[in-house]
Write an enzyme that holds these catalytic residues in place. Sequence first.
Site, short mmCIF file in Angstrom:
data_model
loop_
_atom_site.label_atom_id
_atom_site.label_comp_id
_atom_site.label_asym_id
_atom_site.label_seq_id
_atom_site.Cartn_x
_atom_site.Cartn_y
_atom_site.Cartn_z
N GLU A 38 -11.41 -0.98 -3.61
CA GLU A 38 -10.69 -0.32 -2.51
C GLU A 38 -9.49 0.44 -3.07
OE1 GLU A 38 -9.58 -3.53 0.09
OE2 GLU A 38 -7.97 -4.23 -1.20
N ASP B 42 0.83 -1.22 0.00
CA ASP B 42 0.00 0.00 0.00
C ASP B 42 0.86 1.27 0.00
OD1 ASP B 42 -2.11 -1.86 0.39
OD2 ASP B 42 -1.87 -1.70 2.56
#
Length: 346
Positions: free
Chosen positions: A218, A46
């Site tokens: 997401e 991420d």
Amino acid sequence: MRRPVSIAVAAMLASVLGAAVPASPALAAPGPSFTNPLVGTPNSADPSIAYYNGNWYYVATTWSSNIVMRTSSTMAGLKTAAERTVFTLAAGPGCCTMWAPDIQFINNRWYLYFSAAASPGQGERRTGVLESSGTDPLGPYTYRGILNLQPNGGWAIDGSVVRLSGRGNYFAYSAFGSDGLQSLFIAPMSSPTQVSRNGVRISSPTLSWERQGQPVNEGPYAVYNGGRTYLTYSASFCGTPDYKLGMLTWTGGDPLLASSWTKKSTPIFQRSDANGVYGPGHASFVRSPDNAETWVVYHANSSASQGCGTTRTTRAQKITWNSDGSPNLGVPVRTGTSIVGPSGDS
């Protein structure tokens, strides 16, 4: 007396503001070459990256209460740069197992948005924000609380700031709709540390390629080109090799209406078995120091059997643009392949 803004700083402002800053008159020399992974395990899923005043700043998931940052004068140097803890989350709503930090420069301050759970068993995973005391991306930072994104303090993760020309800043994130689908939501921001209302859903995982393993939308992150805003996002379950990137295009209408966003019917970035890259996703974008190039920074696995954990590593590569102005990310590059660094990165 105000000093002139350098090309590098102007490029950074263009990147974080989505503004139109004239490109350099000629392509600058490329930076040092590197190979993927750009940053190795364990703190490398991420990723979010920024360039400011001659240096790169990098943050990623740590799975702990610490938010750590790497900094280097070149993108290539991030590979061996030391990790510095810039903030440790205290017990309570901002505590523990930090995911998906996003670094943003707004109104001469740096903001770190992050997903974190409260102490085990004491609340939903939600999105918090830190604010720097000045213009140094290394801080110091002050915790400014939890964004009120979902009703009743509901689960809300993977957020990032979307800057919409003429409409101000919005916060895009992932949450569950009333139908139980993990979807993309967006909320208007009244300040860098607050939203003015709960978010509304603008995309849900309805297409077959968004539903591999589990139906998921997401990791939204905006990239800007030619006056248009493209909102990339991760689709399908991160525990599968079919985690990938999709894209919404803002049509210019009310950002809080799903009809103002057009979903591309096919993925824009996905696994490459030929190159040994699986589950590429959770991307962020950054301009080169001379403002001439756009780079995607993302995580991926090197085996189809690896999943959502600490096996994921950060990779980077230059993107191009399609004839309609939308981003063309190409194919994820094989690890170990030499990649020429961003232009002006020296």
